[in-house]
Design an enzyme around this catalytic site. Structure first.
Site, PDB file in Angstrom:
ATOM      1  N   LYS A 184       0.751  -1.215   0.385  1.00 53.65           N
ATOM      2  CA  LYS A 184      -0.036   0.089   0.228  1.00 53.65           C
ATOM      3  C   LYS A 184       0.951   1.065  -0.266  1.00 53.65           C
ATOM      4  O   LYS A 184       2.041   1.240   0.721  1.00 53.65           O
ATOM      5  CB  LYS A 184      -0.883  -0.122   1.359  1.00 53.65           C
ATOM      6  CG  LYS A 184      -1.869   0.832   1.291  1.00 53.65           C
ATOM      7  CD  LYS A 184      -3.085   1.136   2.566  1.00 53.65           C
ATOM      8  CE  LYS A 184      -4.162   1.948   2.533  1.00 53.65           C
ATOM      9  NZ  LYS A 184      -4.663   1.802   3.271  1.00 53.65           N
TER      10      LYS A 184
ATOM     11  N   SER B  64      -9.892   1.288   2.260  1.00 52.88           N
ATOM     12  CA  SER B  64      -8.674   2.531   2.015  1.00 52.88           C
ATOM     13  C   SER B  64      -7.896   1.933   1.142  1.00 52.88           C
ATOM     14  O   SER B  64      -7.336   1.623   0.628  1.00 52.88           O
ATOM     15  CB  SER B  64      -8.116   3.648   2.653  1.00 52.88           C
ATOM     16  OG  SER B  64      -7.664   2.747   3.542  1.00 52.88           O
TER      17      SER B  64
ATOM     18  N   SER C  68      -9.689  -1.077   6.878  1.00 50.68           N
ATOM     19  CA  SER C  68      -9.581  -0.647   5.590  1.00 50.68           C
ATOM     20  C   SER C  68      -8.629  -2.058   4.719  1.00 50.68           C
ATOM     21  O   SER C  68      -8.173  -1.856   3.614  1.00 50.68           O
ATOM     22  CB  SER C  68      -8.148   0.464   5.382  1.00 50.68           C
ATOM     23  OG  SER C  68      -8.974   2.209   5.123  1.00 50.68           O
TER      24      SER C  68
HETATM   25  N1  GLN Z   1     -13.287   4.069   5.711  1.00 53.87           N
HETATM   26  C1  GLN Z   1     -13.098   3.943   6.903  1.00 53.87           C
HETATM   27  C2  GLN Z   1     -11.857   5.543   7.029  1.00 53.87           C
HETATM   28  O1  GLN Z   1     -12.677   6.421   6.000  1.00 53.87           O
HETATM   29  C3  GLN Z   1     -11.784   3.137   7.339  1.00 53.87           C
HETATM   30  C4  GLN Z   1     -10.459   3.664   7.308  1.00 53.87           C
HETATM   31  C5  GLN Z   1      -8.912   3.191   7.541  1.00 53.87           C
HETATM   32  O2  GLN Z   1      -9.222   2.025   7.975  1.00 53.87           O
HETATM   33  N2  GLN Z   1      -8.072   3.649   6.919  1.00 53.87           N
HETATM   34  O3  GLN Z   1     -12.022   5.925   8.052  1.00 53.87           O
END
Ligand code: GLN
Length: 489
Positions: free
Chosen positions: A82, A157, A181
């Site tokens: 990532k 994400s 994410s």
């Molecule tokens: N979707 C969640 C957010 O937007 C979690 C994101 C993540 O785990 N980095 O904060």
């Protein structure tokens, strides 16, 4: 061995083959690079490809073997990273304009450990800007598409990492999970995704979003591969003050059946699921029972406040963490007439709308006069959630739920922020509690879109979590296939 066979192979099998000399690391990496070349123009999983470096690293693994040296547990295994993990000498962007062009002078601990085990980094994957989002549509560069259905999002994400594993660009990938994410995109792309216990894996070199929640973990196409990767990346790191000493995960400990294990289905997470997800959860419960587990419903009452608490705590930490992107130290700088205007222009042009929303939310939650009522209260809820989980774990070995309330959705389907935030209702509570949780692909809906089941465990309960995940994997009658492969047949 053909290229088509190499890209379907598990990490465990690749490493075994490279170690025994059945095939070379160069052959393995070449096959995966070809797969990327054939299909990544459609999927767009990568922000930066690392083909030349990857081939060079593969040659080094093969030479090491030729010299008779011992090879590691992931010898010759391609891994996608990532793009919020630092890699020395390779642009690291967080899929944000503000970091475009930033070349880190150091490498994340997780990446160092993977490479020390013989894994080969093949590229940096796309994400929602600064890991804020659930669809990868918030990337400042381009959205990534779900390999299983190219008209749908891969989740987020870590959408690029999940997609790269589903697309057979790499057998394993690394993501970060602050509120879901890793698990949510794993569920939407039909792969395995693991969020370890907070502190089990070093965050050194991970660009911080919400430091008390962020945790790095693996994606793979099998539970066994994900367990092996966690073994490699876990363990104390003195460069991360939240990394726990004396704790690491042992891959061998996750063998064994689930006969007699007590599994709780979280009541609060059974509402609001789509019909197909609901059906898959019911089938998962049936399967676990038929394998000898004792399955019941259990209430974790405070879990229903998880989303609300998260959207105060995570933005509050983000507003502080992202203050460092000021046009002085990293990446983008837009010159103004004085320093204040330079900050304003740099941050105004460098950050996208979701990141700005979070910074404003977080700054508000932390401001004098609101701190106790918002941030303080959210921290109390966090404690309640941890307590309610502890109570549940006094009667159950693991808990389960759906990972995501729906299957992968279409692009632009969730235009208001709240409906996007709802994608993580089932995943967020584990981050607030610091507990491990993972998603394992279990079923497909009527259109063949993947549905994952989430397995949750108490802190350091990874071994029992993997056992239950393996049982679900064995019972699953579904396997996610990239769209191009299913239409070729
Ligand atoms: N979707 C969640 C957010 O937007 C979690 C994101 C993540 O785990 N980095 O904060």
């Amino acid at each position: 061995m053909s290229d088509a066979q190499f890209v379907e192979m598990s990490a465990v099998d690749i490493a075994a083959g490279v170690r025994s000399g059945a095939f070379s690391a160069v052959e393995v990496v070449t096959a995966h690079l070809k797969q990327i070349e054939s299909y990544d123009h459609e999927v767009k999983a990568f922000v930066t490809q690392m083909s030349d470096r990857a081939l060079e690293a593969a040659r080094a693994v093969d030479e090491k073997r030729a010299r008779g040296e011992e090879l590691g547990a992931l010898a010759g295994v391609p891994v996608a990273l990532k793009d919020n993990m630092a890699y020395r000498g390779v642009e690291t962007t967080c899929s944000s304009k503000i970091l475009r062009g930033w070349i880190p002078p150091y490498t994340a601990t997780v990446v160092e450990r993977l490479e020390a085990a013989g894994a080969i980094a093949i590229g940096k994957t796309n994400l929602d800007e600064f890991a804020m989002g659930s669809s990868t549509e918030n990337s400042a560069f381009f959205p990534t598409r779900n390999p299983i259905d190219l008209n749908r999002v891969p989740g987020g994400s870590s959408g690029g990492s999940a997609a790269s594993v589903a697309a057979r660009f790499a057998p394993i990938a690394i993501g970060s999970d602050t509120g879901g994410s890793i698990r949510q995109p794993a569920s939407l792309c039909g792969v395995v995704g693991v969020k370890p216990t907070y502190g089990l894996v070093s965050r050194y070199g991970l660009i911080a979003f919400a430091s008390s929640l962020d945790q790095i973990g693996p994606f793979a196409r099998s539970v066994e591969d994900s367990s092996l990767v966690l073994d490699v990346i876990s363990g104390h790191d003195e460069r991360d003050s939240t990394s726990l000493s004396g704790r690491s995960y042992d891959h061998q400990a996750s063998d064994g059946g689930i006969e007699g294990l007590r599994v709780g289905v979280i009541t609060e997470m059974m509402d609001g699921l789509s019909d197909s997800v609901n059906k898959a959860l019911a089938q998962a419960i049936e399967s676990l029972r038929s394998m000898g587990a004792l399955v019941d419903e259990v209430s974790v009452p405070a879990a229903k406040f998880g989303l609300t608490a998260y959207y105060l705590i995570a933005p509050a930490e983000a507003s502080s963490n992202l203050a460092r992107f000021d046009g002085v130290r990293y990446g983008l700088r837009v010159e103004g007439k004085d320093m204040n205007e330079t900050y304003e222009l740099t941050r105004g042009q460098g950050f996208g709308p979701e990141v700005k929303r979070r910074i404003m939310l977080g700054t508000y939650a932390l401001s004098a006069g609101y701190y106790d009522a918002l941030y303080g209260k959210a921290q109390k809820v966090r404690t309640l959630i941890a307590n309610d989980f502890d109570a549940a774990y006094s009667n159950y070995d693991v808990l389960i739920s759906a990972t995501s309330p729906t299957v992968a959705f279409e692009f632009n389907a969730k235009s208001d922020p709240l409906s996007m935030y709802m994608s993580d209702v089932c995943t967020i509570p584990s981050n607030l509690a610091g507990h491990p949780a993972m998603s394992v692909p279990f079923a497909g809906d009527e259109d063949g879109l993947p549905i994952g089941i989430q397995v949750l465990a108490p802190s350091f309960g990874e071994s029992v979590m993997f056992k239950v995940a393996s049982a679900l994997e064995a019972a699953a009658k579904y396997r996610a296939v990239p769209q191009w492969a299913s239409t070729e047949k």
